[in-house]
Design a protein around this motif. Structure first.
Motif, PDB file in Angstrom:
ATOM      1  N   PHE A  89       0.854  -1.178   0.000  1.00 58.03           N
ATOM      2  CA  PHE A  89       0.000   0.000   0.000  1.00 58.03           C
ATOM      3  C   PHE A  89       0.894   1.234   0.000  1.00 58.03           C
ATOM      4  O   PHE A  89       2.071   1.151   0.317  1.00 58.03           O
ATOM      5  N   GLU A  98      -5.445   9.596   1.341  1.00 59.62           N
ATOM      6  CA  GLU A  98      -5.776   8.303   1.925  1.00 59.62           C
ATOM      7  C   GLU A  98      -4.733   7.258   1.520  1.00 59.62           C
ATOM      8  O   GLU A  98      -4.064   7.407   0.495  1.00 59.62           O
ATOM      9  N   ASP A 145      -3.624   4.044  -0.222  1.00 61.22           N
ATOM     10  CA  ASP A 145      -4.111   3.383  -1.428  1.00 61.22           C
ATOM     11  C   ASP A 145      -3.508   2.000  -1.587  1.00 61.22           C
ATOM     12  O   ASP A 145      -2.329   1.788  -1.280  1.00 61.22           O
ATOM     13  N   PHE A 146      -4.302   1.098  -2.121  1.00 57.16           N
ATOM     14  CA  PHE A 146      -3.823  -0.230  -2.471  1.00 57.16           C
ATOM     15  C   PHE A 146      -2.921  -0.146  -3.685  1.00 57.16           C
ATOM     16  O   PHE A 146      -3.219   0.567  -4.653  1.00 57.16           O
ATOM     17  N   TYR A 163      -8.102 -15.204   2.976  1.00 55.22           N
ATOM     18  CA  TYR A 163      -8.814 -14.084   2.377  1.00 55.22           C
ATOM     19  C   TYR A 163      -8.609 -13.990   0.866  1.00 55.22           C
ATOM     20  O   TYR A 163      -9.356 -13.298   0.186  1.00 55.22           O
ATOM     21  N   VAL A 208      -6.932  -9.877  -1.316  1.00 54.35           N
ATOM     22  CA  VAL A 208      -7.710  -8.753  -0.791  1.00 54.35           C
ATOM     23  C   VAL A 208      -7.001  -7.433  -1.049  1.00 54.35           C
ATOM     24  O   VAL A 208      -5.770  -7.340  -0.954  1.00 54.35           O
ATOM     25  N   THR A 209      -7.789  -6.402  -1.344  1.00 50.38           N
ATOM     26  CA  THR A 209      -7.231  -5.076  -1.613  1.00 50.38           C
ATOM     27  C   THR A 209      -7.572  -4.061  -0.534  1.00 50.38           C
ATOM     28  O   THR A 209      -6.977  -2.981  -0.498  1.00 50.38           O
ATOM     29  N   ALA A 210      -8.503  -4.379   0.336  1.00 54.95           N
ATOM     30  CA  ALA A 210      -8.908  -3.446   1.391  1.00 54.95           C
ATOM     31  C   ALA A 210      -7.993  -3.591   2.594  1.00 54.95           C
ATOM     32  O   ALA A 210      -7.740  -4.704   3.061  1.00 54.95           O
ATOM     33  N   SER A 211      -7.530  -2.460   3.109  1.00 50.78           N
ATOM     34  CA  SER A 211      -6.554  -2.494   4.194  1.00 50.78           C
ATOM     35  C   SER A 211      -7.103  -3.139   5.456  1.00 50.78           C
ATOM     36  O   SER A 211      -6.337  -3.662   6.263  1.00 50.78           O
ATOM     37  N   ARG A 212      -8.416  -3.138   5.635  1.00 58.15           N
ATOM     38  CA  ARG A 212      -8.992  -3.677   6.870  1.00 58.15           C
ATOM     39  C   ARG A 212      -8.764  -5.176   7.025  1.00 58.15           C
ATOM     40  O   ARG A 212      -8.873  -5.708   8.126  1.00 58.15           O
ATOM     41  N   PHE A 213      -8.415  -5.855   5.944  1.00 61.20           N
ATOM     42  CA  PHE A 213      -8.177  -7.297   6.025  1.00 61.20           C
ATOM     43  C   PHE A 213      -6.748  -7.630   6.469  1.00 61.20           C
ATOM     44  O   PHE A 213      -6.443  -8.783   6.736  1.00 61.20           O
ATOM     45  N   TYR A 214      -5.915  -6.629   6.508  1.00 58.65           N
ATOM     46  CA  TYR A 214      -4.504  -6.863   6.812  1.00 58.65           C
ATOM     47  C   TYR A 214      -4.239  -6.659   8.300  1.00 58.65           C
ATOM     48  O   TYR A 214      -4.556  -5.617   8.859  1.00 58.65           O
TER      49      TYR A 214
END
Length: 125
Positions: free
Chosen positions: A37, A44, A46-47, A103, A106-112
């Motif tokens: 990221f 913000e 970004d992925f 997962y 995944v591209t959303a930071s909340r999964f990391y």
């Protein structure tokens, strides 16, 4: 627990290339999907790119497709980001992150769950 340490960031000219590295320690590296990221000042996070646990599958953000390549070496517990044809808009702090491999890409930071401290990349025109 997983500890991630990025390296390789520096100041370069537009059109140059850089390779970032992210070294992992702690739990088995192959248990994790690994992502990159970036966050520019005032923007913000970004992925950028993600790679599956076995290195076969990858996915990229639209702004870096065709220029950046993510790869990993599970034997060395390291994930890489090869960045070519760099542009001033690529200037940011780049961070690697680890997500449970179930997962997928995944591209959303909340999964990391785990994050490195980041490495600065500055591209001048």
């Amino acid at each position: 627990q997983v500890q991630l340490v990025e390296s390789g960031g520096e100041s370069v000219q537009a059109g140059d290339s850089l390779r970032l590295s992210c070294a992992s320690s702690g739990r088995a590296f192959s248990e994790y999907t690994m992502g990159w990221f970036r966050q520019a000042p005032g923007k913000e996070r970004d992925f950028v790119a993600v790679i599956g646990w076995n290195g076969v599958n990858t996915y990229y953000g639209d702004s870096v497709k065709g220029r950046f390549t993510i790869s990993r070496n599970n034997a060395e517990n390291t994930v890489y980001l090869q960045m070519n044809s760099l542009k001033p808009d690529d200037t940011a702090v780049y961070s690697c992150a680890a997500a449970g491999r179930t997962y997928g890409l995944v591209t959303a930071s909340r999964f990391y769950d785990y994050w490195g401290q980041g490495t600065q990349v500055t591209v001048s025109s």
